[in-house]
Motif scaffolding. Structure first.
Motif, PDB file in Angstrom:
ATOM      1  N   PHE A  25       0.556  -0.964  -0.062  1.00  0.00           N
ATOM      2  CA  PHE A  25      -0.081   0.012   0.264  1.00  0.00           C
ATOM      3  C   PHE A  25       0.637   1.408   0.159  1.00  0.00           C
ATOM      4  O   PHE A  25       0.542   2.739  -0.764  1.00  0.00           O
ATOM      5  N   ASP A  26       2.102   1.068   0.833  1.00  0.00           N
ATOM      6  CA  ASP A  26       3.552   2.237   0.992  1.00  0.00           C
ATOM      7  C   ASP A  26       3.545   2.410  -0.875  1.00  0.00           C
ATOM      8  O   ASP A  26       3.578   3.941  -1.114  1.00  0.00           O
ATOM      9  N   GLY A  27       3.811   0.974  -1.430  1.00  0.00           N
ATOM     10  CA  GLY A  27       4.076   1.373  -2.644  1.00  0.00           C
ATOM     11  C   GLY A  27       3.046   2.318  -4.198  1.00  0.00           C
ATOM     12  O   GLY A  27       3.398   3.393  -4.288  1.00  0.00           O
ATOM     13  N   ILE A  28       1.715   1.313  -3.259  1.00  0.00           N
ATOM     14  CA  ILE A  28       0.868   2.629  -4.243  1.00  0.00           C
ATOM     15  C   ILE A  28       0.882   3.821  -4.117  1.00  0.00           C
ATOM     16  O   ILE A  28       0.154   4.636  -5.092  1.00  0.00           O
ATOM     17  N   SER A  29       0.474   4.071  -2.527  1.00  0.00           N
ATOM     18  CA  SER A  29       0.145   5.457  -2.822  1.00  0.00           C
ATOM     19  C   SER A  29       1.504   6.527  -2.883  1.00  0.00           C
ATOM     20  O   SER A  29       1.239   7.543  -3.721  1.00  0.00           O
ATOM     21  N   GLY A  30       2.466   5.401  -2.949  1.00  0.00           N
ATOM     22  CA  GLY A  30       4.063   6.904  -3.607  1.00  0.00           C
ATOM     23  C   GLY A  30       3.709   7.171  -4.711  1.00  0.00           C
ATOM     24  O   GLY A  30       3.628   8.570  -4.323  1.00  0.00           O
ATOM     25  N   VAL A  31       3.387   6.206  -5.817  1.00  0.00           N
ATOM     26  CA  VAL A  31       3.600   5.856  -7.166  1.00  0.00           C
ATOM     27  C   VAL A  31       2.362   7.428  -6.748  1.00  0.00           C
ATOM     28  O   VAL A  31       2.553   8.294  -8.160  1.00  0.00           O
ATOM     29  N   LEU A  32       0.887   6.790  -7.064  1.00  0.00           N
ATOM     30  CA  LEU A  32       0.410   8.101  -7.384  1.00  0.00           C
ATOM     31  C   LEU A  32       0.400   9.649  -6.572  1.00  0.00           C
ATOM     32  O   LEU A  32      -0.578   9.405  -7.107  1.00  0.00           O
ATOM     33  N   ASP A  33       0.792   9.456  -5.361  1.00  0.00           N
ATOM     34  CA  ASP A  33       0.981  10.743  -4.760  1.00  0.00           C
ATOM     35  C   ASP A  33       2.127  11.501  -5.633  1.00  0.00           C
ATOM     36  O   ASP A  33       1.666  12.938  -5.622  1.00  0.00           O
ATOM     37  N   LEU A 144      -5.038   2.155   5.332  1.00  0.00           N
ATOM     38  CA  LEU A 144      -4.182   2.046   4.687  1.00  0.00           C
ATOM     39  C   LEU A 144      -3.553   2.842   4.278  1.00  0.00           C
ATOM     40  O   LEU A 144      -1.938   2.283   4.074  1.00  0.00           O
ATOM     41  N   PHE A 145      -4.460   3.852   3.917  1.00  0.00           N
ATOM     42  CA  PHE A 145      -3.493   4.556   2.731  1.00  0.00           C
ATOM     43  C   PHE A 145      -2.628   6.149   3.374  1.00  0.00           C
ATOM     44  O   PHE A 145      -1.708   7.157   2.529  1.00  0.00           O
ATOM     45  N   VAL A 150      -4.143  10.559  -1.865  1.00  0.00           N
ATOM     46  CA  VAL A 150      -4.509   8.882  -2.548  1.00  0.00           C
ATOM     47  C   VAL A 150      -5.685   7.968  -1.851  1.00  0.00           C
ATOM     48  O   VAL A 150      -6.089   7.556  -2.758  1.00  0.00           O
ATOM     49  N   PRO A 151      -5.842   8.653  -0.963  1.00  0.00           N
ATOM     50  CA  PRO A 151      -7.262   7.117  -0.271  1.00  0.00           C
ATOM     51  C   PRO A 151      -8.542   7.829  -0.751  1.00  0.00           C
ATOM     52  O   PRO A 151      -9.210   6.756  -1.581  1.00  0.00           O
ATOM     53  N   GLY A 152      -8.529   8.538  -0.788  1.00  0.00           N
ATOM     54  CA  GLY A 152      -9.359   9.625  -1.487  1.00  0.00           C
ATOM     55  C   GLY A 152     -10.079   9.176  -2.826  1.00  0.00           C
ATOM     56  O   GLY A 152     -11.359   9.017  -3.636  1.00  0.00           O
ATOM     57  N   LEU A 153      -9.031   9.035  -3.980  1.00  0.00           N
ATOM     58  CA  LEU A 153      -8.674   8.642  -4.885  1.00  0.00           C
ATOM     59  C   LEU A 153      -8.915   7.500  -5.713  1.00  0.00           C
ATOM     60  O   LEU A 153     -10.317   6.735  -6.423  1.00  0.00           O
TER      61      LEU A 153
END
Lengths: 291, 395
Positions: A25-33, A144-145, A150-153
């Motif tokens: 989740f950190d990974g996903i969060s980082g990329v999207l952020d 999680l995010f 990101v969680p909003g997205l």
């Protein structure tokens, strides 16, 4: 009768995700952020008036003169209300959410028409996504995010994916069987049947799905401001918390303007042949100026 | 040589075709198999051959399985059992790639409801088959335009299908099938959706087109008249089986069973006949060297006011009318050359409809003369009347 511990199961599942799979989740969060901030800073970099003209030029290419004029007036009003930077934040969030949603939903919609199993599995999931109250997954998303865009997205994605899936599926299943048969009879491959017959013929339905995706995306981004999604939604949320009716109305009005522009814009996107034609004309005119 | 050979083809809808096949082998009917196993037998083991360049008609009422058969030939439907050979190649054994090539090169198909692509122009519809094969744009448009000219739609290439009338739509359908220059045309009731006048026109055009292009055609129809008009041979289908295969005349004159007899009974027999079949041998004919006296006697004998004149070589020389012969006899002349008139003639294969037209106009008897000018017989008002009387009785 003993109570089945569904709630406890969900609790421990979320905890498991949080503790053992946090790197995912950190990974996903980082990329999207990063993607979101990059886009935001790019749009922030362009002077608002220049951006308004640029946006109106794109709107003119796709839609009519009337819509363009009203869009221009609306965007100027938002700028005048000093909500421009909030507009860009919500716009970026909606755009990223819609693009991701379409990348996922259209292929899923197509896949459903190809496999009975996928069709049977997907429908209940879509029902779940559309009717489960959004607050229920807003909280775990934030856990999680982390708080932020990101969680909003992702919460927006949950809400915006089902309509284009359904409408893509509907559009393709409504293509008359004899046309598919004719295509195959003339030696078309499965892919050619899809790209040359099914997709062009279901385009109106798919574009209605895209339109719905955008509209639901906007409405959800506003709700997602409760877990830190930035933009006009947050303006409205803050105003509600402070009982500031003036600010609330201004923020709300800006959202309506944005929603109307995006709605008109996405409705006209299906007429891609006209758009190409206009684009060609402009290109020729530019050539004339150069020579 | 046979172009298409279909052997023991079956098509069963349902999840347990095996059971149905067993019952089928034991001779159960379609209904019995449906009630016993829940499987629908669309085609129950049929065999036929189609020769190169021939128009083969699959005839039957709706539900007889004729459309299913035609779709098994290019495997739009997978046959349950049986074999289909085209040019000696087994179609049912082709893999995906071979099948695509086979469909794209060998077969053109025309559909009952046209099945034109509404989002494409007429030209792009016609070019579709070439497009799927990856033929470059310029080449496929050039070829498609040629074909459009041939079907009489030269000026319509930029229109969309919904701007065309039914007849024009099917011309586009035909052009689309011809564009890939296939050996075989599969036509699934192509003219049924058209109104009668246009249908007739399209049939005539297909006939004249076929004379030039000589494709192997399998033509599905439920209209016996259409089948007789267009087909070289036909198969009468019922409940997924073929009752009889043969030329129209064979089937008509020797129906294999009551069903076929009943099926063909509805047709106006006379429409199939030609001059050769309805001509009679006149009671008397005059030799060129015989005189007017003899001519008058011969005419009296068979109670007519004319007599056909032939030479020694049996070639038709003309006709003598009784009034001329009487005048000549009064003058006491011996030869009839002076009063010999040109006779109305028809070819042995002239259709009955043309004969009706010609006789209706003049009221005179027609001499049937073959290509070499030999006299073969005559079509008289009497022979036509007796034919009509027979037609009333039925076969």
């Amino acid at each position: 009768m003993p109570k089945i511990p569904i709630g406890d199961a969900v609790n421990s599942f979320i905890n498991f995700l949080k503790e053992d799979l946090s790197w995912v989740f950190d990974g996903i969060s980082g990329v999207l952020d990063n993607a979101i901030s990059a886009l935001e800073s790019f749009l922030d970099f362009i002077p608002p008036i220049a951006l308004i003209f640029l946006l109106c030029f794109i709107i003119l290419l796709v839609t009519t003169k009337g819509i363009t004029i009203w869009s221009f007036v609306g965007l100027l009003l938002i700028y005048d209300l000093e909500l421009w930077s909030e507009l860009i934040r919500i716009l970026v969030l909606v755009l990223v959410a819609v693009i991701l949603a379409l990348i996922i939903s259209i292929p899923v919609g197509i896949w459903m028409t190809r496999s009975k199993t996928v069709e049977r599995i997907t429908f209940p999931i879509l029902d779940f996504m559309q009717t489960m109250p959004s607050f229920v997954y807003l909280v775990p998303a934030a856990m999680l995010f982390g708080i932020g865009p990101v969680p909003g997205l992702l919460a927006t994605l949950v809400f915006a994916i089902p309509p284009p899936v359904r409408l893509t599926y509907l559009g393709i299943t409504q293509v008359p069987g004899d046309l598919k048969e004719a295509a195959r009879a003339f030696g078309a491959s499965d892919r050619q049947v899809l790209t040359k017959v099914e997709l062009p013929l279901s385009l109106p339905s798919i574009m209605a799905g895209v339109n719905q995706c955008i509209m639901l995306g906007i409405s959800m981004v506003v709700i997602a401001s409760m877990i830190g999604a930035p933009g006009l939604g947050r303006v409205v949320l803050t105003a509600v918390n402070r009982l500031d009716m003036a600010m609330g109305f201004e923020g709300g009005l800006a959202i309506v303007i944005l929603a109307m522009i995006l709605d008109r814009f996405s409705r006209k996107m299906g007429e891609y042949e006209k758009i190409f034609e206009r684009f060609g004309k402009i290109k020729q005119k530019l050539k004339g100026v150069v020579h | 040589m046979a172009k298409i050979v279909v052997q023991n083809l079956t098509k069963i809808y349902g999840d347990e075709p095996r059971k149905a096949l067993e019952l089928l082998r034991d001779g159960y009917s379609k209904e019995e198999i449906l009630t016993r196993t829940g499987q629908t037998v669309a085609v129950g083991g049929i065999s036929f051959e189609v020769k190169e360049g021939e128009t083969f008609i699959l005839m039957g009422l709706s539900g007889s399985g004729k459309s299913t058969v035609i779709r098994c030939i290019n495997r739009l439907l997978e046959p349950t059992t049986g074999s289909i050979c085209v040019d000696g190649k087994r179609v049912e054994e082709m893999d995906k790639r071979e099948l695509r090539a086979f469909r794209g090169q060998k077969i053109g198909m025309v559909f009952q409801q046209f099945a034109l692509f509404p989002h494409r122009t007429v030209l792009d519809n016609v070019a579709f088959g070439l497009e799927t094969k990856g033929v470059p744009k310029g080449e496929r448009y050039e070829r498609s335009e040629e074909i459009l000219v041939r079907v009489g739609l030269a000026g319509w290439k930029a229109k969309r299908p919904d701007e065309l009338s039914g007849g024009m739509k099917q011309r586009v359908g035909l052009a689309r099938a011809l564009a890939v220059d296939p050996d075989i045309l599969l036509m699934d009731e192509p003219f049924s959706a058209l109104d009668p006048l246009i249908r007739n026109e399209m049939q005539e055009e297909l006939l004249s087109l076929q004379q030039r292009i000589k494709k192997t055609i399998i033509f599905v129809t439920h209209d016996l008249g259409e089948g007789l008009k267009l087909g070289d041979r036909m198969a009468i289908m019922r409940d997924g089986r073929i009752d009889q295969t043969g030329t129209g005349k064979e089937i008509f004159s020797h129906p294999a069973n009551d069903y076929v007899a009943k099926f063909v009974q509805k047709v106006d027999v006379t429409r199939m006949l030609t001059a050769e079949e309805i001509m009679i041998q006149p009671g008397e004919i005059l030799n060129l060297l015989e005189g007017p006296q003899l001519a008058i006697r011969k005419m009296e004998l068979c109670d007519t006011d004319y007599i056909f004149v032939i030479g020694r070589d049996r070639k038709l020389k003309g006709i003598v009318w009784v009034k001329d012969a009487l005048k000549l006899a009064e003058k006491g002349e011996k030869g009839i050359q002076g009063i010999l008139k040109q006779a109305d003639t028809v070819h042995p294969t002239t259709s009955i409809e043309d004969i009706y037209l010609r006789m209706g106009r003049t009221g005179r008897s027609l001499a049937v003369v073959d290509g070499g000018g030999n006299f073969m017989g005559a079509v008289t008002a009497r022979s036509i009347l007796s034919l009509l009387a027979e037609g009333r009785k039925g076969p």
